[in-house]
Design an enzyme around this catalytic site. Structure first.
Site, short mmCIF file in Angstrom:
data_model
loop_
_atom_site.label_atom_id
_atom_site.label_comp_id
_atom_site.label_asym_id
_atom_site.label_seq_id
_atom_site.Cartn_x
_atom_site.Cartn_y
_atom_site.Cartn_z
N LYS A 70 -1.33 3.26 -22.56
CA LYS A 70 -2.16 2.13 -22.14
C LYS A 70 -3.00 2.53 -20.92
CE LYS A 70 1.85 0.33 -19.63
NZ LYS A 70 2.96 -0.63 -19.67
N TYR A 126 -15.53 4.33 10.15
CA TYR A 126 -15.71 2.88 10.26
C TYR A 126 -14.64 2.24 11.13
CZ TYR A 126 -19.16 2.46 6.46
OH TYR A 126 -20.27 2.51 5.69
C1 LIG Z 1 4.10 0.24 -19.61
C2 LIG Z 1 5.30 0.11 -20.46
C3 LIG Z 1 6.16 1.19 -20.68
C4 LIG Z 1 6.02 2.51 -19.93
O1 LIG Z 1 6.58 2.33 -18.64
P1 LIG Z 1 6.71 3.54 -17.59
O2 LIG Z 1 7.47 2.97 -16.47
O3 LIG Z 1 5.31 3.90 -17.22
O4 LIG Z 1 7.39 4.64 -18.30
C5 LIG Z 1 7.20 1.04 -21.58
N1 LIG Z 1 7.41 -0.14 -22.20
C6 LIG Z 1 6.62 -1.22 -22.00
C7 LIG Z 1 6.93 -2.49 -22.70
C8 LIG Z 1 5.56 -1.13 -21.11
O5 LIG Z 1 4.79 -2.21 -20.90
#
Ligand SMILES: *Cc1c(COP(=O)(O)O)cnc(C)c1O
Length: 354
Positions: free
Chosen positions: A34, A253
Site C-alpha cells: 500500500k 529560518y
Molecule cells: C499496513 C498493514 C499491514 C502491514 O503492516 P506493517 O506493520 O507495515 O508490517 C498488515 N496488515 C494490515 C491489515 C495492514 O493494514
C-alpha cells in the site's frame, strides 16, 4: 540538475522478502505494498516481489497500478471496497476483498459472481476495522450462505505486537482462536511485521509484512539490520554550498540555531517539499561522504543546513537515510516512525531504481 534523489534497491527488497518468508516457512506471504510500496515505487519493483503469494493494498486505485505494471498476482484489498460499484472491477481483476462491515457483507452477497477467496476481518482488540466477537458469528453465518469455509480467510490485526509487553497481543490471539475454532476449514492471517518477528505462533496460513519488507524494524530501539533486513529506500542529495561562520552567528529560518563555536555549515539540497519533514530537529544525524554530521537549524522547503568540518566540499554526497544510516534513527530523533518518513517522500526527488 537538482541532486535530491530517492534511490530504491530491488535487490534489498527481494532479500527482505526472502528473509521474512523463511521466518514463516509454512505460511504464504502477502507483500503489503500500500501507499506506493511505502514510498518505494510499487510499479517499478513488482518483479523483485515475484516470490510473494499475494500483494496487499489499501484501495483499488493502487491495485490497478500493479495490474498496469504487468503483474497478474492476486491482490488483497485490505479495507475491502469503499463502494459497491468497485466489486465488479475487483472481481474482473482478481482483487480479493476484505469484508469488515455489514455494509460490505451485503454488497458481496448482492454481487452475482463468487470471488475465489474472501477475507473476513475480525476485530480482536485493535478497535478499528472488523466484526467484533459479539456479532462476528452472525456475519460469518450470512457469509456462509454463499461461500464455503475453504474460500474464506479469517484475519485480524494486532494493535500492540511491537511492544515488549506481550499481554495485549496474547489476548488478541486468544480472542482470534476462540472465534476461528468455530470455522476449522477457514484459513487464517494475523501477523504484520511485528507479529511475524515476535509471535511465531501467529504466523498461521498467511503473513502480511509491510514495513519489514522495506528493511525497517517495527520495534522501538531496533534496526532492520537486527533482523537481517536491508534498507530499500535511500534518500540522498549533495552539498550546494560550504561557508564559515563565527560563534553565535544564526543559521536558518527563525534563527533557531546559533553557532556554538566558529565553524562550517554545508547547505544540502533537500527539504520538506521532498519529504525531509520540517519537524526533523537540530541534532539529527546525516551522512556526508560516509561520515556522520548533524543537521542544525530549521529544515526549509528545499534545503537543510548541516554542521560539518573542513573535509566537506561542494558536490559531496549526502545521505539523509537508508544505506549506512538507518531511517529508524531519523524517525526516533523526529519523534515519529519510519512508516511516516517513507510514505511522505514527495514526487519531487529524482528516482533511481536499481
Ligand atoms: C499496513 C498493514 C499491514 C502491514 O503492516 P506493517 O506493520 O507495515 O508490517 C498488515 N496488515 C494490515 C491489515 C495492514 O493494514
Amino acid at each position: 540538475m537538482r541532486p535530491a534523489t530517492k534511490s530504491i534497491s530491488k535487490k534489498n527488497l527481494a532479500h527482505n522478502l526472502s528473509v521474512l518468508s523463511s521466518l514463516a516457512p509454512d505460511s504464504k506471504t502477502i507483500a503489503v505494498v500500500k501507499a506506493n510500496a511505502y514510498g518505494c515505487e510499487i510499479t517499478q519493483v513488482c518483479d523483485a516481489l515475484d516470490k510473494a503469494d499475494l500483494f496487499a493494498v489499501a484501495e483499488i486505485g493502487e491495485a490497478m497500478k500493479i495490474r498496469q505494471a504487468g503483474s497478474e498476482k492476486p491482490i488483497l484489498l485490505l479495507e475491502g471496497v469503499f463502494e459497491e460499484n468497485e466489486l465488479p472491477i475487483a472481481y474482473a481483476e482478481n482483487f480479493e476483498p476484505v469484508i469488515a462491515t455489514f455494509t460490505q457483507l451485503q454488497w458481496l452477497l448482492d454481487f452475482p459472481d463468487d470471488f475465489p477467496r474472501v477475507w473476513f476481518k475480525l476485530d480482536t482488540g485493535m478497535g478499528r476495522l472488523g466484526f467484533q466477537p459479539h456479532n462476528a458469528d452472525e456475519a460469518m453465518q450470512e457469509l456462509l450462505n454463499r461461500y464455503t469455509e475453504e474460500n474464506i480467510v479469517i484475519m485480524t490485526h494486532f494493535s500492540d505486537a511491537d511492544s515488549p509487553n506481550r499481554q495485549k497481543t496474547l489476548k488478541q490471539i486468544d480472542a482470534f482462536d476462540a472465534f476461528a475454532s468455530h470455522y476449522p476449514l477457514c484459513e487464517q492471517s494475523l501477523s504484520a511485521s511485528s507479529g511475524i518477528l515476535a509471535y511465531p505462533d501467529a504466523h498461521r496460513d498467511y503473513i502480511r509484512p509491510g514495513i519489514s519488507l522495506y528493511g525497517v524494524s517495527p520495534f522501538d530501539g531496533n534496526y532492520g539490520e537486527d533482523h537481517d533486513l536491508k534498507p530499500v529506500m535511500t534518500l540522498k542529495t549533495a552539498v550546494l554550498s560550504v561557508k564559515h561562520f563565527k560563534k553565535d552567528e544564526p543559521i536558518g529560518y527563525g534563527q533557531t540555531y546559533r553557532m556554538e563555536t566558529d565553524g562550517i555549515i554545508a547547505v544540502c539540497a533537500i527539504g520538506y517539499a521532498d519529504g525531509y519533514l520540517r519537524f526533523i530537529p537540530s541534532g539529527t544525524p546525516i551522512l556526508i561522504n560516509g561520515n556522520e554530521y548533524k543537521v542544525v537549524g530549521r529544515v526549509s522547503m528545499d534545503m537543510i543546513t548541516v554542521l560539518v568540518d573542513e573535509n566537506i566540499k561542494v558536490g559531496d554526497e549526502v545521505i539523509c537515510w537508508g544505506e549506512d544510516l538507518p531511517i529508524e534513527r531519523i524517525a526516533d530523533k523526529a519523534d515519529t516512525i519510519a512508516y511516516q518518513l517513507l510514505t511522505t517522500v514527495t514526487e519531487r526527488p529524482r528516482k533511481e531504481i536499481s
